[in-house]
Design a protein around this motif. Structure first.
Motif, PDB file in Angstrom:
ATOM      1  N   PRO A  94      11.645 -11.880  10.116  1.00 41.47           N
ATOM      2  CA  PRO A  94      11.747 -13.111   9.331  1.00 41.47           C
ATOM      3  C   PRO A  94      12.593 -12.895   8.072  1.00 41.47           C
ATOM      4  N   LEU A  95      13.275 -13.943   7.657  1.00 38.53           N
ATOM      5  CA  LEU A  95      14.177 -13.839   6.507  1.00 38.53           C
ATOM      6  C   LEU A  95      13.457 -13.416   5.231  1.00 38.53           C
ATOM      7  N   ASP A  96      12.227 -13.872   5.033  1.00 38.94           N
ATOM      8  CA  ASP A  96      11.526 -13.505   3.802  1.00 38.94           C
ATOM      9  C   ASP A  96      11.251 -12.001   3.741  1.00 38.94           C
ATOM     10  N   LEU A  97      10.955 -11.391   4.865  1.00 36.75           N
ATOM     11  CA  LEU A  97      10.729  -9.949   4.909  1.00 36.75           C
ATOM     12  C   LEU A  97      12.039  -9.182   4.686  1.00 36.75           C
ATOM     13  N   ILE A  98      13.110  -9.663   5.303  1.00 37.61           N
ATOM     14  CA  ILE A  98      14.429  -9.050   5.089  1.00 37.61           C
ATOM     15  C   ILE A  98      14.806  -9.149   3.617  1.00 37.61           C
ATOM     16  N   SER A  99      14.577 -10.315   3.025  1.00 39.30           N
ATOM     17  CA  SER A  99      14.911 -10.538   1.621  1.00 39.30           C
ATOM     18  C   SER A  99      14.134  -9.605   0.702  1.00 39.30           C
ATOM     19  N   GLU A 100      12.822  -9.442   0.950  1.00 44.79           N
ATOM     20  CA  GLU A 100      11.999  -8.542   0.138  1.00 44.79           C
ATOM     21  C   GLU A 100      12.536  -7.112   0.180  1.00 44.79           C
ATOM     22  N   ASN A 101      12.851  -6.636   1.376  1.00 49.87           N
ATOM     23  CA  ASN A 101      13.368  -5.264   1.506  1.00 49.87           C
ATOM     24  C   ASN A 101      14.752  -5.138   0.901  1.00 49.87           C
ATOM     25  N   ALA A 102      15.572  -6.156   1.071  1.00 51.44           N
ATOM     26  CA  ALA A 102      16.917  -6.119   0.489  1.00 51.44           C
ATOM     27  C   ALA A 102      16.828  -6.008  -1.030  1.00 51.44           C
ATOM     28  N   GLU A 103      15.889  -6.744  -1.622  1.00 56.71           N
ATOM     29  CA  GLU A 103      15.716  -6.675  -3.072  1.00 56.71           C
ATOM     30  C   GLU A 103      15.281  -5.279  -3.502  1.00 56.71           C
ATOM     31  N   GLU A 104      14.346  -4.674  -2.749  1.00 63.81           N
ATOM     32  CA  GLU A 104      13.889  -3.321  -3.062  1.00 63.81           C
ATOM     33  C   GLU A 104      15.027  -2.313  -2.970  1.00 63.81           C
ATOM     34  N   GLU A 105      15.984  -2.571  -2.073  1.00 64.51           N
ATOM     35  CA  GLU A 105      17.109  -1.658  -1.892  1.00 64.51           C
ATOM     36  C   GLU A 105      18.300  -2.026  -2.788  1.00 64.51           C
ATOM     37  N   GLY A 106      18.134  -3.037  -3.641  1.00 65.45           N
ATOM     38  CA  GLY A 106      19.196  -3.410  -4.568  1.00 65.45           C
ATOM     39  C   GLY A 106      20.330  -4.203  -3.936  1.00 65.45           C
ATOM     40  N   LEU A 107      20.077  -4.830  -2.809  1.00 66.93           N
ATOM     41  CA  LEU A 107      21.101  -5.613  -2.104  1.00 66.93           C
ATOM     42  C   LEU A 107      21.018  -7.067  -2.553  1.00 66.93           C
ATOM     43  N   PHE A 108      21.344  -7.294  -3.829  1.00 61.49           N
ATOM     44  CA  PHE A 108      21.115  -8.593  -4.442  1.00 61.49           C
ATOM     45  C   PHE A 108      22.003  -9.698  -3.879  1.00 61.49           C
ATOM     46  N   SER A 109      23.186  -9.370  -3.426  1.00 67.93           N
ATOM     47  CA  SER A 109      24.035 -10.406  -2.832  1.00 67.93           C
ATOM     48  C   SER A 109      23.418 -10.908  -1.530  1.00 67.93           C
ATOM     49  N   LEU A 110      22.787 -10.021  -0.783  1.00 66.65           N
ATOM     50  CA  LEU A 110      22.113 -10.416   0.455  1.00 66.65           C
ATOM     51  C   LEU A 110      20.906 -11.294   0.129  1.00 66.65           C
ATOM     52  N   VAL A 111      20.151 -10.916  -0.885  1.00 66.94           N
ATOM     53  CA  VAL A 111      18.993 -11.707  -1.303  1.00 66.94           C
ATOM     54  C   VAL A 111      19.442 -13.112  -1.706  1.00 66.94           C
ATOM     55  N   ALA A 112      20.504 -13.194  -2.510  1.00 65.64           N
ATOM     56  CA  ALA A 112      21.004 -14.502  -2.959  1.00 65.64           C
ATOM     57  C   ALA A 112      21.433 -15.357  -1.773  1.00 65.64           C
ATOM     58  N   MET A 113      22.080 -14.749  -0.811  1.00 63.65           N
ATOM     59  CA  MET A 113      22.533 -15.476   0.370  1.00 63.65           C
ATOM     60  C   MET A 113      21.337 -16.042   1.144  1.00 63.65           C
ATOM     61  N   ILE A 114      20.296 -15.243   1.321  1.00 63.69           N
ATOM     62  CA  ILE A 114      19.116 -15.679   2.062  1.00 63.69           C
ATOM     63  C   ILE A 114      18.386 -16.796   1.312  1.00 63.69           C
ATOM     64  N   VAL A 115      18.200 -16.609   0.014  1.00 68.77           N
ATOM     65  CA  VAL A 115      17.493 -17.614  -0.786  1.00 68.77           C
ATOM     66  C   VAL A 115      18.247 -18.937  -0.743  1.00 68.77           C
ATOM     67  N   GLU A 116      19.542 -18.878  -0.903  1.00 62.67           N
ATOM     68  CA  GLU A 116      20.329 -20.105  -0.884  1.00 62.67           C
ATOM     69  C   GLU A 116      20.234 -20.805   0.483  1.00 62.67           C
ATOM     70  N   ALA A 117      20.314 -20.053   1.549  1.00 63.59           N
ATOM     71  CA  ALA A 117      20.218 -20.643   2.877  1.00 63.59           C
ATOM     72  C   ALA A 117      18.845 -21.255   3.113  1.00 63.59           C
ATOM     73  N   GLU A 118      17.803 -20.577   2.637  1.00 64.72           N
ATOM     74  CA  GLU A 118      16.461 -21.127   2.787  1.00 64.72           C
ATOM     75  C   GLU A 118      16.310 -22.426   2.011  1.00 64.72           C
ATOM     76  N   GLN A 119      16.866 -22.477   0.798  1.00 61.26           N
ATOM     77  CA  GLN A 119      16.792 -23.696  -0.012  1.00 61.26           C
ATOM     78  C   GLN A 119      17.564 -24.835   0.651  1.00 61.26           C
ATOM     79  N   GLU A 120      18.721 -24.547   1.180  1.00 58.88           N
ATOM     80  CA  GLU A 120      19.522 -25.574   1.845  1.00 58.88           C
ATOM     81  C   GLU A 120      18.855 -26.031   3.124  1.00 58.88           C
ATOM     82  N   GLY A 121      18.140 -25.137   3.793  1.00 58.47           N
ATOM     83  CA  GLY A 121      17.447 -25.483   5.023  1.00 58.47           C
ATOM     84  C   GLY A 121      16.265 -26.412   4.809  1.00 58.47           C
ATOM     85  N   GLU A 122      15.773 -26.474   3.575  1.00 55.94           N
ATOM     86  CA  GLU A 122      14.638 -27.337   3.260  1.00 55.94           C
ATOM     87  C   GLU A 122      15.068 -28.761   2.994  1.00 55.94           C
ATOM     88  N   THR A 123      16.335 -28.981   2.699  1.00 55.57           N
ATOM     89  CA  THR A 123      16.781 -30.333   2.337  1.00 55.57           C
ATOM     90  C   THR A 123      17.141 -31.144   3.559  1.00 55.57           C
TER      91      THR A 123
END
Length: 123
Positions: A94-123
């Protein structure tokens, strides 16, 4: 543009203050110029995140969550096999699990991409 600002804010601690990229950000140059400067200085993750944010103008019929899954596969190519984030992407986690691990590994651009896609998917 909020996404680009968020990416730049998250990157501030990792960009040397004396670098041309930091100067470009401080000068308020366009995201394209900042990304180009970051690329020339070897800050490929930052440049890639900015370019991805600029491309978010996907056609309305595209589902942002589907788009992020395809981008995840591209992003995965640059990760070492030992990365927990890479393993989660490979497993189709799941994207939320990928995002959590990406943040722990310092992959902030990946986290931002996932968060933005999740927000856009809610609209």
């Amino acid at each position: 543009m909020d996404t680009i600002k968020r990416i730049l804010d998250e990157s501030k601690g990792s960009i040397p203050n004396h670098s041309n990229t930091a100067l470009a950000i401080d000068a308020g140059l366009s995201p394209e110029k900042i990304a180009s400067t970051a690329t020339s200085e070897g800050m490929h993750e930052l440049a890639g995140a900015i370019f991805e944010a600029l491309q978010v103008g996907e056609p309305p019929e595209s589902n942002p969550l589907d788009i992020v899954r395809s981008r995840l596969l591209e992003f995965r190519k640059g990760l070492p096999a030992s990365s927990e984030t890479a393993k989660l992407i490979d497993a189709g986690a799941p994207l939320d699990l990928i995002s959590e691990n990406a943040e722990e590994e310092g992959l902030f651009s990946l986290v931002a991409m996932i968060v933005e896609a999740e927000q856009e998917g809610e609209t």
